[in-house]
Design an enzyme around this catalytic site. Structure first.
Site, PDB file in Angstrom:
ATOM      1  N   LYS A  11       0.818  -1.216   0.000  1.00  0.00           N
ATOM      2  CA  LYS A  11       0.000   0.000   0.000  1.00  0.00           C
ATOM      3  C   LYS A  11       0.859   1.275   0.000  1.00  0.00           C
ATOM      4  O   LYS A  11       2.058   1.222   0.264  1.00  0.00           O
ATOM      5  CB  LYS A  11      -0.940  -0.045   1.213  1.00  0.00           C
ATOM      6  CG  LYS A  11      -1.912  -1.238   1.177  1.00  0.00           C
ATOM      7  CD  LYS A  11      -2.884  -1.162   2.344  1.00  0.00           C
ATOM      8  CE  LYS A  11      -3.876  -2.319   2.316  1.00  0.00           C
ATOM      9  NZ  LYS A  11      -4.887  -2.207   3.396  1.00  0.00           N
ATOM     10  N   TYR A  51     -12.539  -1.833  -3.090  1.00  0.00           N
ATOM     11  CA  TYR A  51     -12.992  -1.931  -1.690  1.00  0.00           C
ATOM     12  C   TYR A  51     -14.502  -1.733  -1.567  1.00  0.00           C
ATOM     13  O   TYR A  51     -14.984  -1.305  -0.514  1.00  0.00           O
ATOM     14  CB  TYR A  51     -12.229  -0.935  -0.823  1.00  0.00           C
ATOM     15  CG  TYR A  51     -10.826  -1.409  -0.448  1.00  0.00           C
ATOM     16  CD1 TYR A  51     -10.652  -2.520   0.380  1.00  0.00           C
ATOM     17  CD2 TYR A  51      -9.690  -0.775  -0.913  1.00  0.00           C
ATOM     18  CE1 TYR A  51      -9.388  -2.969   0.735  1.00  0.00           C
ATOM     19  CE2 TYR A  51      -8.406  -1.216  -0.565  1.00  0.00           C
ATOM     20  CZ  TYR A  51      -8.276  -2.313   0.259  1.00  0.00           C
ATOM     21  OH  TYR A  51      -7.017  -2.761   0.621  1.00  0.00           O
ATOM     22  N   PHE A  59     -15.181   4.316   7.387  1.00  0.00           N
ATOM     23  CA  PHE A  59     -13.835   4.666   6.931  1.00  0.00           C
ATOM     24  C   PHE A  59     -13.659   4.542   5.418  1.00  0.00           C
ATOM     25  O   PHE A  59     -12.544   4.718   4.905  1.00  0.00           O
ATOM     26  CB  PHE A  59     -12.789   3.807   7.659  1.00  0.00           C
ATOM     27  CG  PHE A  59     -12.975   2.317   7.479  1.00  0.00           C
ATOM     28  CD1 PHE A  59     -12.523   1.666   6.336  1.00  0.00           C
ATOM     29  CD2 PHE A  59     -13.599   1.567   8.462  1.00  0.00           C
ATOM     30  CE1 PHE A  59     -12.682   0.294   6.181  1.00  0.00           C
ATOM     31  CE2 PHE A  59     -13.775   0.195   8.318  1.00  0.00           C
ATOM     32  CZ  PHE A  59     -13.314  -0.441   7.160  1.00  0.00           C
ATOM     33  N   ARG A  87      -2.309 -14.366   5.029  1.00  0.00           N
ATOM     34  CA  ARG A  87      -2.947 -13.571   6.099  1.00  0.00           C
ATOM     35  C   ARG A  87      -2.158 -13.715   7.402  1.00  0.00           C
ATOM     36  O   ARG A  87      -2.021 -12.766   8.172  1.00  0.00           O
ATOM     37  CB  ARG A  87      -4.408 -14.012   6.312  1.00  0.00           C
ATOM     38  CG  ARG A  87      -5.318 -13.835   5.110  1.00  0.00           C
ATOM     39  CD  ARG A  87      -5.751 -12.422   4.859  1.00  0.00           C
ATOM     40  NE  ARG A  87      -6.486 -11.842   5.947  1.00  0.00           N
ATOM     41  CZ  ARG A  87      -7.155 -10.688   5.849  1.00  0.00           C
ATOM     42  NH1 ARG A  87      -7.171 -10.007   4.696  1.00  0.00           N
ATOM     43  NH2 ARG A  87      -7.787 -10.199   6.878  1.00  0.00           N
ATOM     44  N   THR A  93      -5.272  -6.623  11.001  1.00  0.00           N
ATOM     45  CA  THR A  93      -5.531  -5.352  10.306  1.00  0.00           C
ATOM     46  C   THR A  93      -4.900  -4.174  11.049  1.00  0.00           C
ATOM     47  O   THR A  93      -4.303  -3.292  10.436  1.00  0.00           O
ATOM     48  CB  THR A  93      -7.062  -5.128  10.196  1.00  0.00           C
ATOM     49  OG1 THR A  93      -7.658  -6.304   9.635  1.00  0.00           O
ATOM     50  CG2 THR A  93      -7.385  -3.931   9.326  1.00  0.00           C
ATOM     51  N   ARG A 104       2.764  -6.414   8.874  1.00  0.00           N
ATOM     52  CA  ARG A 104       2.103  -5.208   9.388  1.00  0.00           C
ATOM     53  C   ARG A 104       2.756  -4.737  10.689  1.00  0.00           C
ATOM     54  O   ARG A 104       2.922  -3.547  10.913  1.00  0.00           O
ATOM     55  CB  ARG A 104       0.599  -5.454   9.561  1.00  0.00           C
ATOM     56  CG  ARG A 104      -0.134  -5.382   8.215  1.00  0.00           C
ATOM     57  CD  ARG A 104      -1.562  -5.814   8.303  1.00  0.00           C
ATOM     58  NE  ARG A 104      -2.320  -5.489   7.098  1.00  0.00           N
ATOM     59  CZ  ARG A 104      -3.501  -6.023   6.798  1.00  0.00           C
ATOM     60  NH1 ARG A 104      -4.059  -6.901   7.623  1.00  0.00           N
ATOM     61  NH2 ARG A 104      -4.119  -5.682   5.692  1.00  0.00           N
ATOM     62  N   ASN A 114      -1.891   0.390   6.622  1.00  0.00           N
ATOM     63  CA  ASN A 114      -1.375  -0.851   7.205  1.00  0.00           C
ATOM     64  C   ASN A 114      -0.514  -1.685   6.257  1.00  0.00           C
ATOM     65  O   ASN A 114      -0.486  -2.909   6.339  1.00  0.00           O
ATOM     66  CB  ASN A 114      -2.516  -1.661   7.839  1.00  0.00           C
ATOM     67  CG  ASN A 114      -3.571  -2.070   6.836  1.00  0.00           C
ATOM     68  OD1 ASN A 114      -3.442  -1.783   5.650  1.00  0.00           O
ATOM     69  ND2 ASN A 114      -4.595  -2.746   7.299  1.00  0.00           N
ATOM     70  N   HIS A 117      -2.108  -5.434   1.641  1.00  0.00           N
ATOM     71  CA  HIS A 117      -3.414  -6.086   1.523  1.00  0.00           C
ATOM     72  C   HIS A 117      -3.178  -7.573   1.292  1.00  0.00           C
ATOM     73  O   HIS A 117      -2.215  -7.951   0.642  1.00  0.00           O
ATOM     74  CB  HIS A 117      -4.185  -5.506   0.327  1.00  0.00           C
ATOM     75  CG  HIS A 117      -5.324  -6.373  -0.123  1.00  0.00           C
ATOM     76  ND1 HIS A 117      -6.533  -6.381   0.517  1.00  0.00           N
ATOM     77  CD2 HIS A 117      -5.422  -7.292  -1.116  1.00  0.00           C
ATOM     78  CE1 HIS A 117      -7.339  -7.260  -0.074  1.00  0.00           C
ATOM     79  NE2 HIS A 117      -6.680  -7.818  -1.072  1.00  0.00           N
ATOM     80  N   GLU A 128      -9.590 -10.459  -7.413  1.00  0.00           N
ATOM     81  CA  GLU A 128      -8.665  -9.331  -7.233  1.00  0.00           C
ATOM     82  C   GLU A 128      -7.483  -9.411  -8.198  1.00  0.00           C
ATOM     83  O   GLU A 128      -7.042  -8.397  -8.742  1.00  0.00           O
ATOM     84  CB  GLU A 128      -8.186  -9.295  -5.780  1.00  0.00           C
ATOM     85  CG  GLU A 128      -9.311  -8.917  -4.824  1.00  0.00           C
ATOM     86  CD  GLU A 128      -8.975  -9.131  -3.351  1.00  0.00           C
ATOM     87  OE1 GLU A 128      -9.864  -8.908  -2.516  1.00  0.00           O
ATOM     88  OE2 GLU A 128      -7.834  -9.526  -3.027  1.00  0.00           O
TER      89      GLU A 128
END
Ligand code: ATP
Ligand code: MG
Length: 139
Positions: A11, A51, A59, A87, A93, A104, A114, A117, A128
């Site tokens: 990100k 998203y 948010f 993950r 998150t 993260r 963060n 993704h 995706e």
């Protein structure tokens, strides 16, 4: 049986901070193979679509602004049990709640910014990946 493909984005906070190389190293060291990768930027429309599931969340606007604030690195990754293992590698998150040694925990600055993704299901990994790459690019 779990699939062997997942999708990631590094990100804008992480690309801006110069963490791209370190994050890619960690992904490869953790046993993932990179099937496709590109440095790109999202338009507001693209980020909003990516998203879309969060459209009703408070948010959402902040998330779209943040995801369009700078370059991102998008990639399709391959490994047995890819979605779950990735993950685990990225952590929770909220980086303050992410386990020690996770991407993260190491590189993220906040729950919004963060660092990375990771797809949350085999189905979403394929959707995706197809959002960013043509079939030829990850054949
Ligand atoms: P991602 O889908 O990016 O891998 P995730 O699955 O861990 O993250 P989601 O619940 O899908 O978390 O939220 C998507 C993204 O929205 C988060 O990664 C984060 O950037 C942002 N986000 C989530 N919760 C908040 C919040 N409370 N405040 C601000 N931003 C948030
Ligand atoms: Mg998610």
């Amino acid at each position: 049986m779990a699939g062997n493909v997942t999708f990631t984005m590094i990100k804008p906070d992480a690309t801006a901070a110069g963490h791209t190389g370190k994050i890619i190293d960690k992904i490869i060291e953790s046993g993932f193979t990179i099937k496709a990768m590109k440095l790109t930027r999202l338009s507001k429309e693209e980020a909003g679509k990516f998203y879309e599931v969060h459209k009703e969340r408070p948010f959402y606007g902040e998330l779209v602004d943040y995801m369009t604030s700078g370059p991102i690195v998008a990639a399709i990754l391959v490994k047995d049990n890819a979605v779950e293992d990735f993950r685990t590698l990225i952590g929770a998150t909220d980086p303050q709640k992410a386990a020690e040694g996770t991407i993260r925990r190491m590189f993220a600055t906040s729950i919004a910014a963060n660092a990375v993704h990771g797809s949350d299901s085999d189905e979403n990994a394929l959707i995706e990946g197809a959002f960013y790459f043509s079939t030829r690019e990850h054949a």
